[in-house]
Scaffold this motif. Structure first.
Motif, short mmCIF file in Angstrom:
data_model
loop_
_atom_site.label_atom_id
_atom_site.label_comp_id
_atom_site.label_asym_id
_atom_site.label_seq_id
_atom_site.Cartn_x
_atom_site.Cartn_y
_atom_site.Cartn_z
N GLU A 1 0.82 -1.21 0.00
CA GLU A 1 0.00 0.00 0.00
C GLU A 1 0.85 1.25 0.00
N GLY A 2 1.88 1.24 -0.84
CA GLY A 2 2.72 2.42 -0.99
C GLY A 2 3.77 2.59 0.09
N ALA A 3 3.76 1.71 1.10
CA ALA A 3 4.74 1.85 2.18
C ALA A 3 5.95 0.97 1.89
N PHE A 4 7.13 1.49 2.21
CA PHE A 4 8.35 0.71 2.01
C PHE A 4 8.41 -0.43 3.01
N PRO A 5 8.99 -1.56 2.61
CA PRO A 5 9.00 -2.72 3.49
C PRO A 5 9.94 -2.54 4.69
N GLN A 6 9.55 -3.12 5.82
CA GLN A 6 10.35 -3.03 7.04
C GLN A 6 11.27 -4.23 7.21
N PHE A 7 11.07 -5.27 6.40
CA PHE A 7 11.85 -6.51 6.54
C PHE A 7 11.66 -7.18 7.89
N THR A 8 10.50 -6.92 8.50
CA THR A 8 10.04 -7.70 9.64
C THR A 8 8.53 -7.56 9.66
N ASP A 9 7.85 -8.62 10.11
CA ASP A 9 6.41 -8.53 10.31
C ASP A 9 6.11 -8.21 11.78
N PHE A 10 7.16 -7.94 12.56
CA PHE A 10 7.03 -7.62 13.98
C PHE A 10 6.44 -8.78 14.78
N GLY A 11 6.40 -9.97 14.16
CA GLY A 11 5.89 -11.14 14.86
C GLY A 11 7.00 -11.87 15.60
N TYR A 12 6.63 -12.99 16.18
CA TYR A 12 7.57 -13.77 17.01
C TYR A 12 7.73 -15.17 16.44
N ALA A 13 8.93 -15.69 16.52
CA ALA A 13 9.16 -17.07 16.08
C ALA A 13 10.32 -17.65 16.87
N ALA A 14 10.30 -18.98 16.98
CA ALA A 14 11.45 -19.71 17.56
C ALA A 14 12.17 -20.34 16.39
N VAL A 15 13.40 -19.92 16.15
CA VAL A 15 14.15 -20.52 15.05
C VAL A 15 15.21 -21.51 15.56
N GLY A 16 15.33 -21.62 16.87
CA GLY A 16 16.24 -22.64 17.42
C GLY A 16 17.71 -22.31 17.30
N ALA A 17 18.06 -21.02 17.42
CA ALA A 17 19.48 -20.63 17.35
C ALA A 17 20.28 -21.41 18.39
#
Ligand code: HEC
Ligand code: HEC
Length: 407
Positions: free
Chosen positions: A251-267
């Motif tokens: 919608e015309g906004a530049f991407p933030q490269f995050t959805d501000f959500g949470y995930a466990a990636v197992g680092a």
């Protein structure tokens, strides 16, 4: 910060103080003698941000950990920084970049995307810090100022006294009123508001001046490798990175490269963090121990807020625990975690591999297993070496400060 408050802070049009004596005035109510303008608060906030005297040691400013030369992220490659009154207390997590945090909404456990399918509960989102425990930038600024690991000030009075004697004290009075230092609570609020307003300054914190932004504006081109990298980043059958780190205009906004959500990636667990010398200590993100209000909610254990990837190539330390020091390692981890886990996790005393060694067994089901994850040991990784090179080339286009060469 709610958008009304952000707008108010930016316009300097502060909400008049409530007259009802009982309820405390909302944070953004103008309780100052003089209504501060956004420009004046930004200038004072900048001075505060770089002021080393605002710490118990007298040596540590916000900028000591949030280096403006590196997207307000860590100044060095250490997993965690040292702070505290004696500068010997180690932090528990890697320093995040402060850029592109201007749109972070307050934390919610149930995010509904009103621009996508608004009937799907996407789970927890928003909030400041790796675990979302601070709801606004001013709540957040309180934490380092008084944390024993960071600036370690003993009290609000201690902070206010330092500001009263700082080089910019006159400017502080001009901004908030001549008697601002007489009321320490009000002066602390002024400090927090100024720091927050500075962090809302577009030129410093969200300039959208990367090559990728220039490309989105059709002002420049990307190389073949960078374009292949973008495609692999987006491709659900390859990186599938945009699932959590959206890369497209919306919608015309530049991407933030995050959805501000949470995930466990197992680092993998990082033994370079002194707290991890205690084998029973686990940083479980949303479910604690640094965040307290969601403790005991098992489905959240191991989850951290997805960071922005803007300016990620300026970092020397990656993930909440700073376990990786090169983008290549992060990429290989995403590609190989499930197909070659032996490369990423240590052996347990009985000789077996202990996958997801930074999470107690009962929480390992929280780890994300959709693409690029979720294949079986021995399968081909979702990303080839070539894909990894290309994605790294693409991520390097996300660094701000690109100036189109004159033709
Ligand atoms: C000793 C290093 C250190 C100092 C000094 C420091 N910070 Fe931080 N900052 C961190 C770390 C580490 C985190 C992440 C902490 C966590 O997730 O638990 C953080 C997180 C933040 C965040 C949240 C960012 C996000 O993505 O949600 C903001 C905002 C912030 N700091 C602002 C400040 C301000 C303003 C100051 C000065 C008053 C300051 N910091 C001083 C280390 C530091
Ligand atoms: C399931 C959502 C998800 C997907 C898919 C995903 N990421 Fe992430 N990413 C995260 C989260 C959450 C973190 C923080 C994890 C942590 O600290 O434990 C992260 C961290 C990172 C970091 C470290 C950034 C920093 O500031 O430390 C990089 C780089 C990264 N991701 C790149 C990628 C790339 C490239 C892909 C695709 C190959 C990808 N991510 C796919 C959620 C995701």
């Amino acid at each position: 910060m709610p958008s009304w408050a952000s707008a108010a802070a930016i316009l300097g049009a502060l909400i008049p103080a409530a007259t009802a004596p009982a309820a405390p005035a909302p944070f953004y109510a103008n309780t100052f003698e003089k209504a501060p303008t956004a420009a004046a608060m930004t200038a004072v906030g900048r001075a505060l941000f770089f002021d080393r005297s605002l710490s118990a040691s007298g040596k540590m400013a916000c900028a000591s950990c949030h280096d403006p030369a590196r997207a307000f992220g860590p100044p060095n490659d250490l997993a965690v920084q040292r702070g505290g009154a004696d500068e010997r207390h180690y932090g528990m997590r890697a320093v995040p970049s402060l850029m592109y945090t201007q749109n972070i909404a307050p934390f919610t456990e149930h995010f509904f995307d009103d621009e996508g399918d608004d009937s799907i509960d996407q789970g927890p989102a928003g909030g400041r810090m790796w675990d979302g425990r601070a709801s606004s930038a001013h709540d957040q600024a309180r934490l380092p100022m008084f944390s024993v690991f960071e600036m370690a000030n003993a009290s609000a009075d201690a902070v206010v006294e330092k500001v009263r004697h700082a080089a910019y004290a006159a400017r502080f009075r001009e901004t908030f009123g001549g008697k601002i230092f007489d009321d320490h609570d009000l002066a602390l609020k002024a400090v927090l508001m100024a720091l927050e307003t500075f962090q809302q300054s577009p030129a410093d914190f969200y300039p959208y001046s990367s090559r990728y932004d220039a490309w989105l504006r059709r002002e420049t081109s990307l190389s073949a490798s960078e374009l292949r990298g973008l495609a692999a980043f987006n491709d659900p059958a390859k990186g599938n990175c945009a699932r959590c780190h959206p890369s497209a205009m919306r919608e015309g906004a530049f991407p933030q490269f995050t959805d501000f959500g949470y995930a466990a990636v197992g680092a993998p667990r990082n033994l370079a963090i002194p707290a991890n010398a205690n084998r029973r200590y686990y940083d479980l993100g949303l479910c604690g121990p640094l965040r307290a209000d969601l403790a005991g909610i098992k489905k959240y254990c191991g989850m951290f807020r997805t960071p922005t990837l803007r300016n990620v190539a300026t970092r020397g330390v990656f993930m909440h625990n700073g376990v990786f020091h090169h983008l290549r390692d992060v990429l290989r981890f995403y590609a190989e975690r499930d197909v070659r886990p032996q490369l990423w996790y240590p052996r347990a005393p009985n000789g077996s591999r202990r996958k997801f060694d930074d999470l107690p067994l009962q929480y390992q089901g929280n780890v994300d297993v959709a693409g690029p994850f979720g294949r079986s040991p021995g399968d081909a990784p979702a990303l080839s070496e070539g894909d990894i090179e290309d994605i790294i080339a693409f991520l390097n286009t996300l660094t701000d400060g690109y100036v189109e060469p004159r033709r």
